[in-house]
Structure formats: C-alpha cells, structure tokens
Design a protein around this motif. Structure first.
Motif, short mmCIF file in Angstrom:
data_model
loop_
_atom_site.label_atom_id
_atom_site.label_comp_id
_atom_site.label_asym_id
_atom_site.label_seq_id
_atom_site.Cartn_x
_atom_site.Cartn_y
_atom_site.Cartn_z
N HIS A 1 -10.95 -2.80 6.77
CA HIS A 1 -10.83 -4.15 7.32
C HIS A 1 -9.56 -4.87 6.85
CE1 HIS A 1 -14.80 -3.69 8.96
NE2 HIS A 1 -15.29 -3.42 7.76
N SER A 2 -8.70 -4.16 6.12
CA SER A 2 -7.44 -4.74 5.69
C SER A 2 -6.36 -4.39 6.71
CB SER A 2 -7.04 -4.20 4.32
OG SER A 2 -5.66 -4.40 4.06
N PRO A 3 -5.69 -5.36 7.34
CA PRO A 3 -4.61 -5.04 8.29
C PRO A 3 -3.51 -4.21 7.65
CG PRO A 3 -5.26 -7.33 8.51
CD PRO A 3 -5.98 -6.80 7.29
N PHE A 4 -3.17 -4.51 6.39
CA PHE A 4 -2.12 -3.76 5.70
C PHE A 4 -2.52 -2.30 5.53
CE2 PHE A 4 -0.75 -2.11 1.50
CZ PHE A 4 0.59 -1.91 1.80
N VAL A 5 -3.72 -2.05 5.04
CA VAL A 5 -4.15 -0.68 4.79
C VAL A 5 -4.42 0.06 6.10
CG1 VAL A 5 -5.91 0.77 3.70
CG2 VAL A 5 -5.02 -1.23 2.49
N TYR A 6 -4.94 -0.64 7.10
CA TYR A 6 -5.15 0.00 8.41
C TYR A 6 -3.83 0.50 8.98
CZ TYR A 6 -6.37 0.88 13.23
OH TYR A 6 -6.54 1.49 14.44
N LYS A 7 -2.82 -0.34 8.92
CA LYS A 7 -1.49 0.04 9.44
C LYS A 7 -0.91 1.19 8.62
CE LYS A 7 3.09 -2.08 10.24
NZ LYS A 7 3.28 -1.67 11.63
N LEU A 8 -1.05 1.12 7.31
CA LEU A 8 -0.57 2.18 6.43
C LEU A 8 -1.26 3.51 6.77
CD1 LEU A 8 1.11 2.88 3.78
CD2 LEU A 8 -1.03 2.47 2.55
N ALA A 9 -2.57 3.45 6.95
CA ALA A 9 -3.31 4.67 7.26
C ALA A 9 -2.95 5.22 8.63
CB ALA A 9 -4.82 4.39 7.19
N ASP A 10 -2.90 4.34 9.60
CA ASP A 10 -2.68 4.77 10.99
C ASP A 10 -1.28 5.31 11.21
OD1 ASP A 10 -3.60 4.95 13.75
OD2 ASP A 10 -2.16 3.34 14.15
N GLU A 11 -0.28 4.64 10.62
CA GLU A 11 1.12 4.98 10.91
C GLU A 11 1.75 5.91 9.88
OE1 GLU A 11 3.34 1.39 11.49
OE2 GLU A 11 2.03 0.66 13.10
N VAL A 12 1.17 6.00 8.69
CA VAL A 12 1.80 6.78 7.62
C VAL A 12 0.89 7.90 7.12
CG1 VAL A 12 2.91 6.70 5.34
CG2 VAL A 12 3.18 4.78 6.93
N ILE A 13 -0.26 7.52 6.58
CA ILE A 13 -1.13 8.51 5.92
C ILE A 13 -1.60 9.57 6.90
CG2 ILE A 13 -3.31 8.84 4.70
CD1 ILE A 13 -2.87 6.03 3.45
N TYR A 14 -2.01 9.14 8.10
CA TYR A 14 -2.57 10.09 9.07
C TYR A 14 -1.58 10.47 10.17
CZ TYR A 14 -6.99 9.03 6.78
OH TYR A 14 -8.00 8.86 5.85
N ASP A 15 -0.31 10.34 9.91
CA ASP A 15 0.71 10.80 10.85
C ASP A 15 0.99 12.28 10.58
OD1 ASP A 15 2.84 11.35 12.47
OD2 ASP A 15 4.27 10.07 11.39
N TYR B 1 -0.26 -0.96 -5.10
CA TYR B 1 0.61 -1.98 -4.52
C TYR B 1 0.43 -3.30 -5.26
CZ TYR B 1 1.27 1.18 -0.53
OH TYR B 1 1.58 2.24 0.27
N PHE B 2 1.44 -4.16 -5.11
CA PHE B 2 1.48 -5.43 -5.83
C PHE B 2 1.77 -6.58 -4.86
CE2 PHE B 2 2.77 -1.89 -8.43
CZ PHE B 2 2.10 -2.07 -9.62
N LYS B 3 1.10 -6.59 -3.72
CA LYS B 3 1.36 -7.57 -2.66
C LYS B 3 0.91 -8.97 -3.08
CE LYS B 3 2.79 -4.45 0.28
NZ LYS B 3 4.20 -4.41 0.72
N LYS B 4 1.85 -9.91 -3.12
CA LYS B 4 1.52 -11.28 -3.51
C LYS B 4 0.71 -11.96 -2.43
CE LYS B 4 5.57 -12.00 -6.46
NZ LYS B 4 6.83 -12.76 -6.64
N GLY B 5 -0.23 -12.78 -2.87
CA GLY B 5 -1.03 -13.55 -1.93
C GLY B 5 -2.10 -12.74 -1.22
N GLN B 6 -2.29 -11.50 -1.61
CA GLN B 6 -3.30 -10.65 -0.97
C GLN B 6 -4.50 -10.51 -1.89
OE1 GLN B 6 -1.80 -7.71 1.43
NE2 GLN B 6 -3.61 -6.43 1.52
N ALA B 7 -5.68 -10.60 -1.32
CA ALA B 7 -6.90 -10.44 -2.12
C ALA B 7 -6.94 -9.05 -2.73
CB ALA B 7 -8.12 -10.67 -1.24
N LYS B 8 -7.44 -8.98 -3.94
CA LYS B 8 -7.53 -7.69 -4.64
C LYS B 8 -8.58 -6.82 -3.96
CE LYS B 8 -7.76 -5.91 -9.39
NZ LYS B 8 -6.32 -5.74 -9.64
N GLU B 9 -8.15 -5.64 -3.51
CA GLU B 9 -9.07 -4.73 -2.83
C GLU B 9 -8.73 -3.29 -3.18
OE1 GLU B 9 -10.51 -5.92 1.37
OE2 GLU B 9 -8.43 -6.60 1.28
N HIS B 10 -9.76 -2.48 -3.28
CA HIS B 10 -9.60 -1.06 -3.56
C HIS B 10 -10.19 -0.27 -2.39
CE1 HIS B 10 -8.48 -2.34 -7.52
NE2 HIS B 10 -9.68 -2.83 -7.77
N PHE B 11 -9.45 0.70 -1.91
CA PHE B 11 -9.88 1.48 -0.76
C PHE B 11 -9.93 2.96 -1.11
CE2 PHE B 11 -7.86 -2.35 0.72
CZ PHE B 11 -8.69 -2.78 1.73
#
Length: 262
Positions: free
Chosen positions: A23-37, A246-256
């Motif tokens: 449900h994280s837009p950042f991690v979804y994009k990372l997974a879709d475009e990078v991890i699973y490419d 990652y160290f993204k400022k202003g982002q809620a702490k989440e572990h995936f």
C-alpha cells in the motif's frame, strides 16, 4: 544452521507480499519498475559471458578469509571455478543490484565484498558515469576481479584491497554523501552494525543501503532488526536474500517483505 535457514525462508515466503499487496506508492513503484523488471537488458550479456569463463577457470588461488569471525586469517587454496560457483551472486540477484543502482543514479557507489567482481561489473555498467568503489579482503581474489574489469573494459571501478574495518571509514570520510552502499562481506552482527553506523552521518533521503544475507545467521537477523528499528530509517524492503534500507524524509516508518526468487 541449514535447517534454520530453510525454516526462515519458508516463513518469509508465507508472510511476504507481491506488489499488489503493497500500500506504499513508493514501494509499489520500486517493486513494479525495478525489483520485478525481469526483462533482458543488453548490458547483462557480456557480464554473464564473463561469469561463464570463471565457471570454467580451473586455475588456483590462495583465498584469505578476513571475515570468518576470527582475528586470524584463514588461507585456503581454491580453484577460481569453485569460488565462482559457490560465492558469486546469482544472475537474477546481481541483475537486481544493477537495476537498483540504475534507479538510484548514484554519483558514487560503494561495494563491500568484491569477490570475483561480477556484481561490481553490474554496478559499473548500470552507472557508467559514476565512480564505483569496491573493497576486497583477499589479494588474490581481488586480482582475478581486476582482470575481469579489464576484460569487460570497465574504467570506472576503484578497487581497494584490505581489511574492511580499516579501509571503509577512510573511504566514507572522503565522500560528501553516500548515495549507494552494498554491504556483502563479513557476515557478523557487530561488523554489520558498525558498517551501518559508519554510513549514517553521510546518508541523505536519496541514499540506499543494501545488506546482503540478512538471514545468514542468528547474528545477522539481529543486526537486520536493529537496522530496521533505527530512528533514521524510514522504509525497509526485505527480499530475504538482501535487505534495502531507505531514509525518506516525511515518510511514515514502514517495513515490507516482498517475494523474490533469486
């Protein structure tokens, strides 16, 4: 140890998600475009051809192990082919490192644990304009890696040989910031946490730290949990074989946890 590793892997497979469960837009994009490419890229071809040469190289070198948890060096004679088959990252995992580096676009990438230089080559190909700094503890292993860099015509790799604990602090001190750090060596809890702590003063919200073999042992699992819980860390992605920090400022702490077959 092997039974525990298998148990950890099975638990990870049962609890890890796919991108659609993220449900994280950042991690979804990372997974879709990078991890699973998993598309084939032209840059992979020459490096994988070099890997095959290593698989068939029966020359022997003396391997000095500085990361076995002992203060004494452990020297063993091994065939290059044996090292290649047992120690190199799989093509799928090495190519993931390539894509992560390509996505991060670092000016400088640091790798702790050169081995025979295949992953270093992927880092160099992903970022031809970047400086790749890689550290290897064993002189003769580093020699093979250096020859591979020449064969692949890679001119943006700076290879250092020696003890990580002695070399890394000075390398970090010379960097204005740390863009991309891949830690694959000396799989002990205290050493891993030291490397993480040494990096912290130079990380930014665009930095990526990658830790290899986070389920290697009880100590590595404890180190990974401490890293995840550090207040400066905002997002982690556990792929079982490696962990992304990652160290993204202003982002809620989440572990995936995401599924990834190496």
């Amino acid at each position: 140890m092997i039974i525990q590793f298998i148990s950890d892997y099975l638990k990870h497979r049962l609890t890890a998600k796919t991108p659609h469960g993220t449900h994280s837009p950042f991690v979804y994009k990372l997974a879709d475009e990078v991890i699973y490419d998993f598309s084939n890229k032209s840059e992979y071809k020459n490096i994988e051809a070099q890997r095959k040469k290593l698989f068939n190289d029966d020359s022997e070198i003396t391997v000095t192990d500085l990361g076995a948890g002992s203060h004494l060096n452990k020297n063993r004679v091994k065939k290059v082919s044996q090292i290649a088959k047992n120690a190199l990252k799989s093509p799928r995992l090495a190519q993931l490192i390539y894509r992560l580096a390509e996505n991060t676009k670092p000016k400088t990438a640091i790798e702790l644990g050169t081995c025979l230089g295949i992953t270093s080559a992927y880092l160099a190909k992903a970022n031809p304009q970047a400086q790749i700094i890689t550290i290897e503890g064993c002189p003769e292993t580093a020699g093979v890696a250096g020859n591979n860099f020449k064969d692949l015509d890679l001119n943006n790799i700076e290879l250092h040989v020696g003890n990580f604990d002695l070399l890394l602090p000075d390398i970090i001190a010379k960097q204005p910031t740390l863009d991309f750090v891949y830690i694959d060596g000396n799989h002990r809890k205290d050493a891993t946490l030291n490397y993480f702590k040494w990096c912290l003063p130079k990380v930014t919200e665009d930095s990526l730290l990658i830790f290899d073999d986070i389920y290697w042992s009880k100590g590595m699992k404890e180190a990974w949990n401490e890293i995840k819980n550090h207040p400066d860390v905002t997002v982690t992605v556990d792929l079982f074989w490696i962990g992304l920090v990652y160290f993204k400022k202003g982002q809620a702490k989440e572990h995936f946890k995401l599924k990834f077959n190496q």
